[in-house]
Design a protein around this motif. Structure first.
Motif, PDB file in Angstrom:
ATOM      1  N   ASN A 186      -0.268   9.860  57.121  1.00 19.98           N
ATOM      2  CA  ASN A 186      -0.268   8.260  57.962  1.00 19.98           C
ATOM      3  C   ASN A 186      -1.538   7.129  58.349  1.00 19.98           C
ATOM      4  O   ASN A 186      -1.758   6.641  59.144  1.00 19.98           O
ATOM      5  N   GLY A 187      -2.891   7.847  58.056  1.00 19.09           N
ATOM      6  CA  GLY A 187      -4.295   6.849  58.057  1.00 19.09           C
ATOM      7  C   GLY A 187      -4.485   7.949  59.325  1.00 19.09           C
ATOM      8  O   GLY A 187      -5.581   7.579  59.195  1.00 19.09           O
ATOM      9  N   ARG A 188      -3.973   8.426  60.387  1.00 21.36           N
ATOM     10  CA  ARG A 188      -4.625   9.141  61.589  1.00 21.36           C
ATOM     11  C   ARG A 188      -4.470  10.733  61.011  1.00 21.36           C
ATOM     12  O   ARG A 188      -5.401  11.621  61.632  1.00 21.36           O
ATOM     13  N   ASP A 189      -3.563  11.621  61.039  1.00 22.59           N
ATOM     14  CA  ASP A 189      -2.915  12.886  60.443  1.00 22.59           C
ATOM     15  C   ASP A 189      -3.311  12.724  59.267  1.00 22.59           C
ATOM     16  O   ASP A 189      -2.361  12.105  58.110  1.00 22.59           O
ATOM     17  N   THR A 190      -3.901  13.708  57.994  1.00 23.00           N
ATOM     18  CA  THR A 190      -3.476  13.936  56.865  1.00 23.00           C
ATOM     19  C   THR A 190      -3.485  15.669  57.248  1.00 23.00           C
ATOM     20  O   THR A 190      -4.635  16.525  56.792  1.00 23.00           O
ATOM     21  N   CYS A 263       7.529  -6.313  55.149  1.00 15.36           N
ATOM     22  CA  CYS A 263       6.816  -5.011  54.317  1.00 15.36           C
ATOM     23  C   CYS A 263       5.877  -4.857  54.576  1.00 15.36           C
ATOM     24  O   CYS A 263       4.427  -5.080  54.989  1.00 15.36           O
ATOM     25  N   PRO A 264       5.771  -3.484  54.707  1.00 10.33           N
ATOM     26  CA  PRO A 264       4.340  -2.304  55.305  1.00 10.33           C
ATOM     27  C   PRO A 264       4.050  -1.886  53.784  1.00 10.33           C
ATOM     28  O   PRO A 264       4.893  -1.849  52.455  1.00 10.33           O
ATOM     29  N   GLY A 265       3.325  -1.387  53.376  1.00 13.19           N
ATOM     30  CA  GLY A 265       2.260  -1.108  52.603  1.00 13.19           C
ATOM     31  C   GLY A 265       1.188  -0.145  52.516  1.00 13.19           C
ATOM     32  O   GLY A 265       0.747  -0.595  53.303  1.00 13.19           O
ATOM     33  N   TYR A 266       0.767   0.123  51.154  1.00 13.84           N
ATOM     34  CA  TYR A 266      -1.115   0.923  51.638  1.00 13.84           C
ATOM     35  C   TYR A 266      -2.160   0.226  50.739  1.00 13.84           C
ATOM     36  O   TYR A 266      -1.938   0.698  48.917  1.00 13.84           O
ATOM     37  N   ASP A 267      -2.782   0.225  50.900  1.00 11.67           N
ATOM     38  CA  ASP A 267      -3.967  -0.594  49.946  1.00 11.67           C
ATOM     39  C   ASP A 267      -4.908   1.162  49.806  1.00 11.67           C
ATOM     40  O   ASP A 267      -5.701   1.187  50.342  1.00 11.67           O
ATOM     41  N   GLY A 268      -4.637   1.809  48.541  1.00 11.53           N
ATOM     42  CA  GLY A 268      -5.204   3.220  48.709  1.00 11.53           C
ATOM     43  C   GLY A 268      -6.896   2.928  48.237  1.00 11.53           C
ATOM     44  O   GLY A 268      -7.660   3.442  48.929  1.00 11.53           O
ATOM     45  N   ALA A 269      -7.524   1.549  47.666  1.00 12.28           N
ATOM     46  CA  ALA A 269      -8.595   1.230  47.458  1.00 12.28           C
ATOM     47  C   ALA A 269      -9.317   0.955  48.813  1.00 12.28           C
ATOM     48  O   ALA A 269     -10.489   1.807  48.620  1.00 12.28           O
ATOM     49  N   LYS A 270      -8.471   0.772  49.437  1.00  8.62           N
ATOM     50  CA  LYS A 270      -9.247  -0.259  50.613  1.00  8.62           C
ATOM     51  C   LYS A 270      -8.951   1.199  52.110  1.00  8.62           C
ATOM     52  O   LYS A 270      -9.241   1.008  53.322  1.00  8.62           O
ATOM     53  N   ALA A 285      -3.878  -5.877  58.764  1.00  4.89           N
ATOM     54  CA  ALA A 285      -3.956  -4.777  57.943  1.00  4.89           C
ATOM     55  C   ALA A 285      -5.113  -3.387  58.866  1.00  4.89           C
ATOM     56  O   ALA A 285      -6.048  -3.969  59.219  1.00  4.89           O
ATOM     57  N   LYS A 286      -4.918  -2.538  58.390  1.00  6.90           N
ATOM     58  CA  LYS A 286      -5.194  -1.634  59.937  1.00  6.90           C
ATOM     59  C   LYS A 286      -5.379   0.149  59.084  1.00  6.90           C
ATOM     60  O   LYS A 286      -4.963   0.255  58.201  1.00  6.90           O
TER      61      LYS A 286
END
Length: 331
Positions: A186-190, A263-270, A285-286
């Motif tokens: 989730n960006g904090r926990d992997t 609309c939620p999204g995830y930019d894997g490149a960034k 974008a966070k």
């Protein structure tokens, strides 16, 4: 705001003074229960996966008066979050007063952990009230706290969360260290994620290409309720839209007549999480889902104060933003 009161007296002498250490322990118990109740409300509303955004916990702070905790500042203009949390907390105390209680079903790990903490809080309060009586509620509707559902609440407080089917929000990724393992982030926990037997490999690969998903499985947490692993995932649902019915920041909150849809999204490149709302021109974008949600609410409230509450006249696109904002809220 309604005036809520929590009054404590000795069980055998209502006119006797209550020792400061007793009143202090009970106030701490009530404050903890209110904070955990409020946190569960906010996390369900915001769909955040970790602790409350910085500053939000202070929205649930009680003040002391008389023989116990007492809260209720008339004329507050920062929203109804505290009042709503107090109503829910009183409902939790009402629930403990029942002769029998059927634990509520949990729908996700946020709910499961929240219910566990709240049950433990109510039990701690009951223990510290030994020899004393607490009444709670609003003026004219005060009732006595009675622990009639101890066995049921003890069972709830001892619930093994990892045994419950639950759900988390995140993105499915290949483990960068172990080639054949998957993780959910989730960006904090992997944390590691394992799939139930029978889930095709092609489906798992498709989940990793779907962006943000809601994964349903068994949630494993540590002694501090921090997410460690997601097991036996049997399905991942695409998460194309999120609706917020209450906007919440550390300074205020706003209940909406119509939810704001983004609309939620995830930019894997960034490696960033995004939340977009085209009608308002919001594009966040966070580095994590929780950070994106908090920033979205902050920016929405900035627009609200600028274009809906200011009373200024606008033209062109600014007028459209103002009209759209006003269409979301109660007149």
């Amino acid at each position: 705001m309604q005036q809520f009161n929590f009054r404590v007296v000795k069980a055998d002498d209502a006119d006797a003074d209550v020792p400061m250490d007793v009143a202090g322990r009970i106030m701490i118990d009530v404050q903890r229960l209110l904070t955990d109740t409020g946190e569960l409300m906010v996390r369900r509303e915001l769909r955040t996966q970790n602790a409350l955004p910085d500053g939000l916990e202070q929205r649930f702070t009680l003040s002391a008066s008389g023989s116990g905790p007492n809260v209720g500042a008339g004329g507050r203009e920062d929203g109804t979050l505290l009042e709503d949390a107090l109503k829910v907390m009183c409902a939790e105390l009402d629930r403990a007063n029942l002769s029998t209680t059927v634990p509520e079903e949990t729908s996700n790990h946020i709910e499961a952990m929240g219910r566990k903490r709240i049950a433990a809080d109510v039990l701690a309060l009951a223990d510290d009230l030994d020899g004393y009586v607490m009444t709670y509620g609003t003026e004219g509707a005060m009732r006595r706290f009675r622990m009639n559902s101890r066995e049921s609440l003890e069972k709830e407080a001892a619930t093994d969360i990892s045994a419950l089917p639950s759900a988390v929000i995140g993105v499915i990724l290949r483990d960068p260290v172990r080639k054949h393992r998957w993780v959910i982030s989730n960006g904090r926990d992997t944390v590691p994620v394992t799939f139930a037997p029978g889930v095709p490999v092609n489906d798992i690969v498709s989940y990793s290409q779907s962006g943000i998903v809601i994964a349903t499985g068994r949630i494993v947490v540590d002694e501090n309720n921090v997410l460690q692993e997601v097991r036996d995932v049997n399905e991942c649902y695409i998460f194309p839209l999120v609706k917020f019915r209450r906007m919440i920041t550390p300074e205020r909150d706003l209940v909406l007549l119509n939810p704001v849809v983004c609309c939620p999204g995830y930019d894997g490149a960034k490696n960033v999480w995004t939340l977009k709302q085209e009608d308002l021109g919001i594009d966040i974008a966070k580095p994590s889902w929780d950070d994106a949600v908090a920033a979205f609410h902050e920016y929405f409230m900035f627009l609200w104060e600028t274009y809906a509450e200011s009373g200024d006249e606008f033209e062109g696109e600014e007028a459209e933003v103002s009209a759209f904002l006003k269409s979301l809220a109660f007149p």
